[in-house]
Design a protein around this motif. Structure first.
Motif, PDB file in Angstrom:
ATOM      1  N   MET A 233       0.933  -1.167   0.071  1.00  0.00           N
ATOM      2  CA  MET A 233       0.041  -0.165  -0.066  1.00  0.00           C
ATOM      3  C   MET A 233       1.047   1.278   0.075  1.00  0.00           C
ATOM      4  O   MET A 233       1.697   1.394   0.712  1.00  0.00           O
ATOM      5  N   SER A 234       0.729   2.174  -1.012  1.00  0.00           N
ATOM      6  CA  SER A 234       1.632   3.404  -1.196  1.00  0.00           C
ATOM      7  C   SER A 234       1.062   4.407  -0.402  1.00  0.00           C
ATOM      8  O   SER A 234      -0.324   4.570  -0.474  1.00  0.00           O
ATOM      9  N   LYS A 235       1.783   5.304   0.363  1.00  0.00           N
ATOM     10  CA  LYS A 235       1.172   6.438   1.068  1.00  0.00           C
ATOM     11  C   LYS A 235       1.219   7.506   0.079  1.00  0.00           C
ATOM     12  O   LYS A 235       1.918   7.785  -0.754  1.00  0.00           O
ATOM     13  N   LYS A 236      -0.045   8.067   0.032  1.00  0.00           N
ATOM     14  CA  LYS A 236      -0.458   9.395  -0.859  1.00  0.00           C
ATOM     15  C   LYS A 236       0.627  10.400  -0.591  1.00  0.00           C
ATOM     16  O   LYS A 236       0.725  10.711   0.732  1.00  0.00           O
ATOM     17  N   LYS A 237       1.177  11.240  -1.369  1.00  0.00           N
ATOM     18  CA  LYS A 237       2.007  12.149  -1.296  1.00  0.00           C
ATOM     19  C   LYS A 237       1.043  13.448  -0.911  1.00  0.00           C
ATOM     20  O   LYS A 237       0.191  13.474  -1.468  1.00  0.00           O
ATOM     21  N   ILE A 238       1.697  14.040   0.174  1.00  0.00           N
ATOM     22  CA  ILE A 238       0.948  15.358   0.802  1.00  0.00           C
ATOM     23  C   ILE A 238       1.546  16.508  -0.018  1.00  0.00           C
ATOM     24  O   ILE A 238       2.608  16.642  -0.479  1.00  0.00           O
ATOM     25  N   LEU A 239       0.698  17.418  -0.596  1.00  0.00           N
ATOM     26  CA  LEU A 239       0.919  18.367  -1.168  1.00  0.00           C
ATOM     27  C   LEU A 239       1.631  19.380  -0.541  1.00  0.00           C
ATOM     28  O   LEU A 239       1.829  19.429   0.706  1.00  0.00           O
ATOM     29  N   THR A 240       2.335  20.243  -1.141  1.00  0.00           N
ATOM     30  CA  THR A 240       3.324  21.431  -0.686  1.00  0.00           C
ATOM     31  C   THR A 240       2.292  22.573  -0.322  1.00  0.00           C
ATOM     32  O   THR A 240       1.186  22.756  -0.952  1.00  0.00           O
ATOM     33  N   GLU A 241       2.762  23.716   0.343  1.00  0.00           N
ATOM     34  CA  GLU A 241       2.118  24.845   0.527  1.00  0.00           C
ATOM     35  C   GLU A 241       1.621  25.488  -0.941  1.00  0.00           C
ATOM     36  O   GLU A 241       0.623  26.131  -1.199  1.00  0.00           O
ATOM     37  N   ALA A 242       2.827  25.600  -1.745  1.00  0.00           N
ATOM     38  CA  ALA A 242       2.679  26.111  -2.973  1.00  0.00           C
ATOM     39  C   ALA A 242       1.678  25.441  -3.748  1.00  0.00           C
ATOM     40  O   ALA A 242       0.929  25.885  -4.559  1.00  0.00           O
ATOM     41  N   GLU A 243       1.878  24.134  -3.801  1.00  0.00           N
ATOM     42  CA  GLU A 243       0.768  23.322  -4.424  1.00  0.00           C
ATOM     43  C   GLU A 243      -0.684  23.626  -4.023  1.00  0.00           C
ATOM     44  O   GLU A 243      -1.463  23.668  -5.055  1.00  0.00           O
ATOM     45  N   VAL A 244      -0.996  23.732  -2.884  1.00  0.00           N
ATOM     46  CA  VAL A 244      -2.248  24.022  -2.361  1.00  0.00           C
ATOM     47  C   VAL A 244      -2.634  25.494  -2.725  1.00  0.00           C
ATOM     48  O   VAL A 244      -3.731  25.483  -3.335  1.00  0.00           O
ATOM     49  N   LEU A 245      -1.917  26.220  -2.743  1.00  0.00           N
ATOM     50  CA  LEU A 245      -2.026  27.922  -3.248  1.00  0.00           C
ATOM     51  C   LEU A 245      -2.294  27.911  -4.842  1.00  0.00           C
ATOM     52  O   LEU A 245      -2.963  28.722  -5.256  1.00  0.00           O
ATOM     53  N   GLY A 246      -1.756  27.048  -5.261  1.00  0.00           N
ATOM     54  CA  GLY A 246      -1.689  27.053  -6.975  1.00  0.00           C
ATOM     55  C   GLY A 246      -3.009  26.379  -7.350  1.00  0.00           C
ATOM     56  O   GLY A 246      -3.295  26.362  -8.557  1.00  0.00           O
ATOM     57  N   MET A 247      -3.820  25.677  -6.532  1.00  0.00           N
ATOM     58  CA  MET A 247      -5.098  25.232  -6.794  1.00  0.00           C
ATOM     59  C   MET A 247      -6.073  26.059  -7.199  1.00  0.00           C
ATOM     60  O   MET A 247      -6.217  27.129  -6.695  1.00  0.00           O
TER      61      MET A 247
END
Length: 139
Positions: free
Chosen positions: A1-15
């Motif tokens: 089972m692979s752990k899902k990658k947590i987004l970075t702050e920049a990735e969150v703000l870029g959504m």
């Protein structure tokens, strides 16, 4: 089972707006809140150890300094205890699907505000109105 990658702050703000409080953003904030919770609990444990390790010193000035340091540490822990309660409430809001939405207006709180203050429950406008009411009418 692979752990899902947590987004970075920049990735969150870029959504985009349509992605507001999607599963990835919620995972990002949940991780931040859980990390903050662990830090607070670790600090509380350290304070208990520090107070237990206190040695008696004969010099009144040294004793007063130590007591003042302990009082400051206890005040800090009291603030952290209140923050811990807010962190736990925020984690519960993530579970209930209410996280990220203003308690007063139902509008989005906004990603920049949540990144700056992960325990925010009011939009900036609602918070400003509340502070103005408190200033005008007291608590």
């Amino acid at each position: 089972m692979s752990k899902k990658k947590i987004l970075t702050e920049a990735e969150v703000l870029g959504m985009g707006e349509k992605d507001y409080m999607n599963a990835e953003q919620l995972a990002f904030f949940k991780q931040r809140l859980e990390h903050l919770q662990q830090e607070i609990l670790k600090n509380a444990g350290q304070t208990i150890e520090n107070l237990r390790e206190t040695i008696l010193v004969p010099d009144p000035a040294d004793r007063a300094t130590i007591e003042e340091e302990h009082a400051l540490e206890l005040r800090t822990r009291e603030r952290e205890r209140k923050l811990l309660k807010k962190v736990q409430q925020s984690l519960a809001r993530i579970e209930s699907g209410e996280y990220g939405w203003c308690e007063e207006t139902g509008e989005p709180i906004g990603l920049p505000r949540l990144i700056a203050r992960t325990t925010a429950t009011l939009s900036l406008e609602a918070q400003e109105r509340r502070e103005l009411r408190q200033k005008l009418f007291g608590d």
